[in-house]
Structure formats: structure tokens, C-alpha cells
Design a protein around this motif. Structure first.
Motif, mmCIF file in Angstrom:
data_model
loop_
_atom_site.group_PDB
_atom_site.id
_atom_site.type_symbol
_atom_site.label_atom_id
_atom_site.label_comp_id
_atom_site.label_asym_id
_atom_site.label_seq_id
_atom_site.Cartn_x
_atom_site.Cartn_y
_atom_site.Cartn_z
ATOM 1 N N LYS A 120 -11.927 3.379 -15.781
ATOM 2 C CA LYS A 120 -12.762 2.552 -14.916
ATOM 3 C C LYS A 120 -14.213 2.625 -15.386
ATOM 4 C CE LYS A 120 -9.891 3.675 -10.874
ATOM 5 N NZ LYS A 120 -9.885 4.268 -9.509
ATOM 6 N N TYR A 121 -14.965 1.597 -15.025
ATOM 7 C CA TYR A 121 -16.380 1.622 -15.342
ATOM 8 C C TYR A 121 -17.091 2.690 -14.513
ATOM 9 C CZ TYR A 121 -16.262 -2.671 -18.131
ATOM 10 O OH TYR A 121 -16.026 -3.601 -19.117
ATOM 11 N N PRO A 122 -18.156 3.282 -15.061
ATOM 12 C CA PRO A 122 -18.902 4.278 -14.304
ATOM 13 C C PRO A 122 -19.360 3.789 -12.931
ATOM 14 C CG PRO A 122 -19.569 4.347 -16.591
ATOM 15 C CD PRO A 122 -18.647 3.167 -16.450
ATOM 16 N N ALA A 123 -19.729 2.518 -12.829
ATOM 17 C CA ALA A 123 -20.165 1.976 -11.540
ATOM 18 C C ALA A 123 -19.050 2.026 -10.511
ATOM 19 C CB ALA A 123 -20.666 0.545 -11.709
ATOM 20 N N THR A 124 -17.814 1.846 -10.956
ATOM 21 C CA THR A 124 -16.664 1.900 -10.055
ATOM 22 C C THR A 124 -16.418 3.314 -9.580
ATOM 23 O OG1 THR A 124 -15.682 0.028 -11.248
ATOM 24 C CG2 THR A 124 -14.216 1.321 -9.827
ATOM 25 N N VAL A 125 -16.533 4.274 -10.493
ATOM 26 C CA VAL A 125 -16.286 5.684 -10.174
ATOM 27 C C VAL A 125 -17.456 6.298 -9.398
ATOM 28 C CG1 VAL A 125 -15.637 7.936 -11.163
ATOM 29 C CG2 VAL A 125 -14.897 5.844 -12.272
ATOM 30 N N LYS A 126 -18.610 5.608 -9.381
ATOM 31 C CA LYS A 126 -19.840 6.113 -8.742
ATOM 32 C C LYS A 126 -20.404 7.315 -9.499
ATOM 33 C CE LYS A 126 -18.924 3.148 -5.499
ATOM 34 N NZ LYS A 126 -19.472 1.784 -5.646
ATOM 35 N N LEU A 127 -20.222 7.295 -10.823
ATOM 36 C CA LEU A 127 -20.766 8.366 -11.655
ATOM 37 C C LEU A 127 -21.458 7.700 -12.837
ATOM 38 C CD1 LEU A 127 -18.794 11.641 -12.548
ATOM 39 C CD2 LEU A 127 -20.954 10.913 -13.548
ATOM 40 N N THR A 128 -22.724 7.323 -12.624
ATOM 41 C CA THR A 128 -23.422 6.460 -13.577
ATOM 42 C C THR A 128 -24.469 7.168 -14.425
ATOM 43 O OG1 THR A 128 -24.879 5.845 -11.733
ATOM 44 C CG2 THR A 128 -23.072 4.320 -12.275
ATOM 45 N N CYS A 129 -24.729 8.451 -14.148
ATOM 46 C CA CYS A 129 -25.735 9.178 -14.919
ATOM 47 C C CYS A 129 -25.189 10.539 -15.333
ATOM 48 C CB CYS A 129 -27.008 9.359 -14.092
ATOM 49 S SG CYS A 129 -28.449 9.892 -15.064
ATOM 50 N N HIS A 130 -25.840 11.175 -16.291
ATOM 51 C CA HIS A 130 -25.396 12.504 -16.678
ATOM 52 C C HIS A 130 -25.614 13.461 -15.507
ATOM 53 C CE1 HIS A 130 -29.709 13.322 -17.368
ATOM 54 N NE2 HIS A 130 -29.383 14.602 -17.278
ATOM 55 N N ILE A 131 -24.670 14.359 -15.290
ATOM 56 C CA ILE A 131 -24.765 15.315 -14.183
ATOM 57 C C ILE A 131 -25.809 16.359 -14.559
ATOM 58 C CG2 ILE A 131 -23.508 17.022 -12.828
ATOM 59 C CD1 ILE A 131 -20.955 15.323 -13.445
#
Length: 467
Positions: free
Chosen positions: A95-106
Motif C-alpha cells: 500500500k502507499y504510505p498515505a494509506t498506511v498513515k506512515l509517511t515519514c521516517h520514524i
């Protein structure tokens, strides 16, 4: 200077048979042997940081170059994000990062501190994102296990919680580690975004220290070889996720001296040696023809990506276009090339279909399986690919979203609301903004990008109330 390997000799006869005819397909999923999958995911390796690209004199990558010669090079391969964690989450979930809600490095420094720091003085505040890969997500490893695969994760994970720099061993929450996400083996995968040390002792709770002074890249290569040896009867899925070439730049002194102090080039040589180590083992075990090897990077390079504009952290090509090779001698035509835009979300459905599964059974997948491209059979419909990056970076154009379809790429910057339109066929360096000159194409792509953002419920940056 070059390390000699056994595996190129074994490729010659196999590759000739592939070159003399059309590329063969790997459709016989019901045969006694399923295809093994080895994914080598490098950290921060730039588009031109490999010898076969011929853009950086002095780069020494004979094993990676041979891998490219043995299979298909993707010239227009992209990472799902210009930084690491979202690309890794995208790879795992399809899935795209926007879908997973994980869009930046932790952030190793912690979420709140990071958000405050990056938002300071800005018009918009950093968009919300998760600090781990949710256990509710089905991963590619879990899907492959359902197809009978043994799964191994070796190296950088960076999906396991915030604040790793305050730990002694990189473990923030072990419940978010690879072994909780479908991997039978986890060596090296924790919350670290970069190693505390490239030399043993590693201060990594998922790697047992073995020999003081041992180099991490060599160790992970050894572990990959051991996993292949122990699972040679297959089928297996190995994700070798090197910490190199991420900072802090560090390599054995003798290798650094060969490059007159250039630690980055030295790290690339050590990476290449361990790619060769993996390929040697596959050759020794006569697994080359039955193993798909994928070489890929998680985002653009930090040290220049000519002829591309920008670097890691930006939505320009230099931040998101990456090297990619797919090799399977006898099945994938040697020396072949594809200019089709592909991205991280395509790996899950591709690996699943190769393993004999059906992507249709995982309705959340957002990519396409790449068999028509890889095996040279069937068509591949043009589609749009997307990026959503509501985050500030100092490297250039960030805090925005982008779309590519065909030769066209559009970037929308959130703070200024400026729109950039480039024709990458004519302007790979993204120097000429055609937004005003081609309003129809601009409006078409902008509408498609904004429609996709609404569809996936992308997290948007908010007005910065601190200002």
C-alpha cells in the motif's frame, strides 16, 4: 582490486539460452519447485551510485554490475517515499504510505520533539504519521508464508517505534519487530533507522555480537548466506535490508584507504562484495535459475544523483528515483531493460503471484504485479503512481505531493500551493516548469492527484499555530 566470484561463470550458459529466444515466463506455479525470492533493499543508495549507470567515476560495483547484466534493469523505478520508513511500510503492505498513515521516517529523537523541530518557523505543521507498522496490516511475508515459504528478515527494519536513540539496543517495542509481521527469522531488525555502530559490538538487541571489530555489512551478508544455506530446499523469501549506505559513513580502514578517504565509495564497495557473497551461495547451491533476485533502494541518495535533480528528502527525481534490478537467469532475459515507471507497492503483488498466490485475495493492495514486464509476456497498462509527503525537509522541494503518469510528472507544494509540471522524457533534470504552458495536462494530473488523496484519506498538514 576486484573480488572474483564464481556465479558469473554459471550465468553464461543460462543467459545465452535466455538471449537466444524470447524471455520465458514463470507461469508454472504448480510445479514441484516454487521460485525463491531474494530482495536486497539498500539504504539511501542513489540512482547513480552503481557502476552500471556510468555517472560516478570511481564507483566499484562489479557484482551489482554483473547482476544488472544477468537480468533486467528498471530505469524508471521509484521508491514510495523520499525517506526510508514509509518505503519500508509500503513494501511490507503493498500500500502507499498515505494509506498506511506512515509517511515519514520514524524519528529516533521521538515524535513530539521531531514534529516541533521540523515545524518551527513554518507556515504548516508536519502532517500526522504513525511511529510503527500496525500489526493489523497483512505483510508480504505473511502472504508468502501462506504459500509455504520460509521467511527471513536480515538488517534494517525501522518500523518498530519512536525514540530509538534513547535505547541501549534499538529495541523500543519488540512487538513491532519483523518476527511479529510474518518473518521466521529476524537478525538486525529493530527500531534503529541507522546503526549505533557499524562495527561489533553493534549495540543492537537483535544481533548477537560475534567478533569485535567485525563490519556490520559483512555480518549481514554472512547471515543472508546462512539463511539461504539452511533453507536451500525452499521455497524461501529473504529480505536482506542493509543498513549501509546510511550515515554515519563508516567502513574498514583498508577499504577507505583504497578510495583516498572516500568513506561513501568504500561503503558501496563493501555492499557490492556482500551482494557477490549472496550470489556465490545461490550459484554454489544451484539455485540461480530458481531464485528471483531483486536489487533496490529505499529512497534517493544523499550525496548526489546526477543526472537527476535533488536528493533524499525531496520530491524531485533525485529523492525518489532509485536503482532497481531483477534477475533470474534462464527466466528473465539477460541485459534487458524496462523504462516503465514502477514503484514499491508493486513488490507485494509481484512476489505473491510468483509464489502461486492471487493478488485478488488481498483487496487492499495498490500496486500491479510486474510479470508482464519482467518475463516479457503480455501488456502492461499505463497507470499513475503517487507520492504524499506532508513533511518539511531541508534538501529542497518537499512538504507536498506528486503524481507521475507516462512521461509527465506533477508536484504540488503544500505551503506555497505552487504546482510544478515536468515532461521527464524531455527534461529529466526537472528544470522547465510547464505548468503555465500546458494548463490542460496540469489540471488533469492535479485533479487525479487530489482525487487519490481523498480516496486514501491522506493526512494533511495543518496551519502551524506556533507562528
Amino acid at each position: 582490486m576486484f573480488r572474483m566470484n564464481l556465479w558469473p561463470l554459471a550465468l553464461i550458459a543460462i543467459a545465452l539460452s535466455a538471449c537466444n529466444g524470447s524471455s520465458q515466463t514463470n507461469d508454472d506455479h504448480t510445479a514441484t519447485e516454487k521460485t525463491n525470492i531474494v530482495l536486497i533493499m539498500v539504504d539511501d543508495l542513489g540512482y547513480s551510485d552503481v557502476g552500471y549507470m556510468n555517472h560516478k567515476p570511481g564507483i566499484n560495483t562489479p557484482n551489482i554490475d554483473q547482476l544488472a547484466a544477468s537480468g533486467m534493469v528498471f530505469t524508471d523505478a521509484y521508491a514510495a517515499a523520499p525517506v526510508c520508513s514509509p518505503t519500508r511500510a509500503s513494501l511490507m503492505t503493498g500500500k502507499y504510505p498515505a494509506t498506511v498513515k506512515l509517511t515519514c521516517h520514524i524519528p529516533g529523537m521521538g515524535m513530539e520533539k521531531y514534529m516541533d523541530k521540523l515545524s518551527e518557523g513554518q507556515k504548516l505543521r508536519e502532517g500526522y504519521f504513525l511511529d510503527h507498522l500496525p500489526l493489523t496490516e497483512t505483510t508480504v511475508a505473511e502472504a508468502l508464508k501462506e504459500q509455504g515459504y520460509t521467511t527471513g528478515y536480515i538488517g534494517k527494519w525501522h518500523l518498530g517505534g519512536e525514540g530509538s536513540i534513547y535505547t541501549k539496543d534499538g529495541i523500543v517495542n519488540a512487538n513491532y519487530h519483523p518476527e511479529k509481521q510474518g518473518f521466521d527469522v529476524n537478525i538486525g531488525g529493530c527500531a534503529y533507522g541507522q546503526p549505533k555502530s557499524y562495527f561489533d559490538p553493534y549495540s543492537n538487541g537483535t544481533i548477537e555480537d560475534r567478533k569485535e571489530g567485525e563490519y556490520l555489512t559483512d555480518r549481514l551478508g554472512d547471515e543472508a548466506v546462512r539463511f539461504i544455506e539452511e533453507n536451500k530446499e525452499g521455497p524461501f523469501f529473504l529480505n536482506l535490508a542493509t543498513y549501509t549506505v546510511h550515515t554515519p559513513l563508516s567502513a574498514p580502514e583498508a577499504t577507505v584507504e583504497k578510495y583516498e578517504g572516500n568513506k561513501y565509495f568504500a561503503m558501496i564497495e563493501k555492499l557490492d562484495q556482500n551482494v557477490g557473497k549472496v550470489m556465490d551461495k545461490l550459484n554454489e547451491l544451484e539455485l540461480l535459475e530458481n531464485t528471483m533476485v531483486v536489487f533496490y533502494s529505499d529512497n534517493g541518495g544523499l550525496w548526489g544523483n546526477k543526472p537527476l535533480k535533488g536528493k533524499k528528502g525531496t520530491l524531485y527525481e533525485g529523492g525518489i528515483r532509485v536503482p532497481m534490478i531483477v534477475s533470474q537467469p534462464g527466466k528473465i532475459k539477460a541485459g534487458s531493460q524496462s523504462a516503465e515507471p514502477v514503484t514499491t507497492v508493486d513488490f507485494f503483488p509481484t512476489f505473491l503471484e510468483i509464489a502461486g498466490g492471487a493478488a485478488a485475495n488481498y483487496p487492499g493492495l495498490e500496486g500491479k504485479h510486474l510479470q508482464p514486464l519482467i518475463y516479457g509476456k503480455g501488456g502492461f497498462e499505463e497507470r499513475a503512481i503517487y507520492w504524499h509527503f506532508p513533511h518539511h525537509r531541508k534538501e529542497g522541494l518537499s512538504m507536498g505531493a506528486a503524481i507521475r503518469q507516462g512521461d509527465w510528472k506533477l508536484i504540488k507544494e503544500f505551503e506555497s500551493e505552487q504546482v510544478y509540471l515536468f515532461n521527464l522524457r524531455d527534461d529529466l533534470g526537472e528544470e522547465n516548469n510547464l505548468s503555465a504552458a500546458n494548463p490542460e495536462k496540469r489540471d488533469e494530473l492535479l485533479a487525479k492527484l487530489e482525487g487519490w488523496q481523498k480516496e486514501v484519506d491522506a493526512e494533511m498538514p495543518a496551519k502551524n499555530e506556533q507562528n
